[in-house]
Structure formats: C-alpha cells, structure tokens
Design a protein around this motif. Structure first.
Motif, PDB file in Angstrom:
ATOM      1  N   LEU A 174      46.106  32.886  42.210  1.00 25.66           N
ATOM      2  CA  LEU A 174      45.577  31.759  41.449  1.00 25.66           C
ATOM      3  C   LEU A 174      44.902  32.246  40.160  1.00 25.66           C
ATOM      4  CD1 LEU A 174      44.169  29.423  44.261  1.00 25.66           C
ATOM      5  CD2 LEU A 174      46.352  29.250  43.047  1.00 25.66           C
ATOM      6  N   THR A 175      45.545  31.948  39.071  1.00 32.08           N
ATOM      7  CA  THR A 175      45.080  32.352  37.748  1.00 32.08           C
ATOM      8  C   THR A 175      43.629  31.923  37.533  1.00 32.08           C
ATOM      9  OG1 THR A 175      47.318  32.164  36.880  1.00 32.08           O
ATOM     10  CG2 THR A 175      45.524  32.129  35.270  1.00 32.08           C
ATOM     11  N   GLY A 176      42.812  32.868  37.098  1.00 37.33           N
ATOM     12  CA  GLY A 176      41.413  32.596  36.801  1.00 37.33           C
ATOM     13  C   GLY A 176      40.457  32.848  37.946  1.00 37.33           C
ATOM     14  N   SER A 177      40.969  33.237  39.120  1.00 38.69           N
ATOM     15  CA  SER A 177      40.095  33.404  40.288  1.00 38.69           C
ATOM     16  C   SER A 177      39.590  34.831  40.474  1.00 38.69           C
ATOM     17  CB  SER A 177      40.823  32.949  41.560  1.00 38.69           C
ATOM     18  OG  SER A 177      41.933  33.785  41.827  1.00 38.69           O
ATOM     19  N   PHE A 178      39.890  35.722  39.532  1.00 40.42           N
ATOM     20  CA  PHE A 178      39.436  37.118  39.577  1.00 40.42           C
ATOM     21  C   PHE A 178      38.734  37.448  38.277  1.00 40.42           C
ATOM     22  CE2 PHE A 178      39.983  41.551  38.463  1.00 40.42           C
ATOM     23  CZ  PHE A 178      39.449  42.173  39.570  1.00 40.42           C
ATOM     24  N   ALA A 179      37.676  38.266  38.353  1.00 37.05           N
ATOM     25  CA  ALA A 179      36.950  38.659  37.144  1.00 37.05           C
ATOM     26  C   ALA A 179      36.425  40.082  37.269  1.00 37.05           C
ATOM     27  CB  ALA A 179      35.782  37.717  36.883  1.00 37.05           C
TER      28      ALA A 179
END
Length: 195
Positions: free
Chosen positions: A42-47
C-alpha cells in the motif's frame, strides 16, 4: 557480495522507498513458537524516519502476530527485493515496537506518512523499527515482476468501519488479542483514532 551499512541513507534509502512491497519477519522467544512472515504494501504506508529508524502503518488483518512478537521481545527483520531494475535485496535487522493509537507519539508519527488515507484501512498501530544491522545482497535469483498498482480491496473492506465496529471485528477474530502461541496481541478495545 553482501555489504553492511551504518545507516539508511543515499542510494540505500532511495531503493527502500521505491519498492512497492516489503516483508516483515518476527518470532516469539519460545523455540517451538510460530515464526511469522508478512508481506506489506500500500503506497504511502512506509516511511524512513531517520538514518536508523523506519516505520510502517499496521492495518486491520486476520492476526496480530507481529504486534505480539514485538511486545514480547522486539526482534524484527524487514526485507525489500528488487523485482525490477538491477538485482538487489536489502534487510534491516532491528528492534521494533508497536505504537498504539493512544500513545502520545502516535499523532506525530502518523504525520510522516503521505499519500495514504489511513482511516480507510483500519489503522491499528504504527510499527517503529530501530535498525541494528543493515545489509544488502545480490538478489540474482529474484525474478523480474511488474508492479501494476495497489489493490483497492483492503480499503474498500475497512473504510466502512468506525472505531466501535472495528473493535467488534477484532474481538470476533481468534488471533488478534492473542497470538497463535497465546502471547498478548492487539490491546482491545481499540482506543479512539487520532486521525
């Protein structure tokens, strides 16, 4: 040949952030406990939080093994593979912690995640990982595969839940509050969402 890195920056950080999929591995302390391996997307769920810290959003699912293992012993490994471009595998071995929705750090951490609406996915916690060992390897045997897009099924399923119904959903699941091996998992009922 594999190489060890002192920090997650530059080319290594760019590689990690560009991958649409990664895997998490955890295990209980018990020698006969269940080892858990999970795909995450899911794009955007890792930082990448800083040079030694990464985090990902922990969404609604059928179990809470990662949370249970981290609550017991904190050990976790994250792995990314290059399915396109030059072959590469990166692993971050470290200590993880679930930051739950009622934790004072939750709101500030959540602000690090862009490009995703966490309310549509039944956000349970943010998993924060402090790297102890960062290594890469060749990835020569990893096949080429094409990323088309994220599936929208998870968001469609959990967007219709509010805090109360999500807690009820988790309570009905066999291995959310308690892991497969009987360890404490997700604390229920869920505290109100900070988003």
């Amino acid at each position: 040949m594999g190489k060890t890195y002192e920090r997650i920056d530059g080319r290594l950080r760019a590689f990690i952030e560009a991958q649409p999929l990664f895997f998490t591995a955890t295990a209980p302390l018990s020698g006969d406990g269940t080892v858990n391996l999970s795909p995450k997307g899911l794009t955007g769920s890792f930082a990448v939080i800083d040079e030694l810290t990464v985090a990902y959003l922990d969404f609604a699912g059928s179990t809470a093994e990662t949370i249970a293992h981290l609550r017991e012993n904190g050990r976790i490994t994250l792995m990314w593979c290059a399915f396109q471009g030059p072959p590469n595998i990166v692993r971050v071995h470290g200590r993880g912690e679930p930051v739950f929705r009622d934790d004072p750090r939750f709101k500030e951490l959540l602000a690090r995640f862009h490009g995703i609406d966490p309310t549509a996915h039944g956000l349970r916690a943010i998993i924060v990982v402090t790297a102890e060992l960062v290594r890469d390897s060749c990835g020569y045997a990893v096949p080429f595969m094409t990323y088309d897009e994220d599936r929208d099924l998870h968001g469609k399923r959990f967007a219709r839940e509010d805090d109360v119904s999500l807690s009820e959903y988790f309570t009905k699941k066999e291995h959310i509050a308690t892991s497969l091996d009987g360890l404490p998992g997700l604390p229920l009922p869920l505290p109100p969402s900070a988003v």
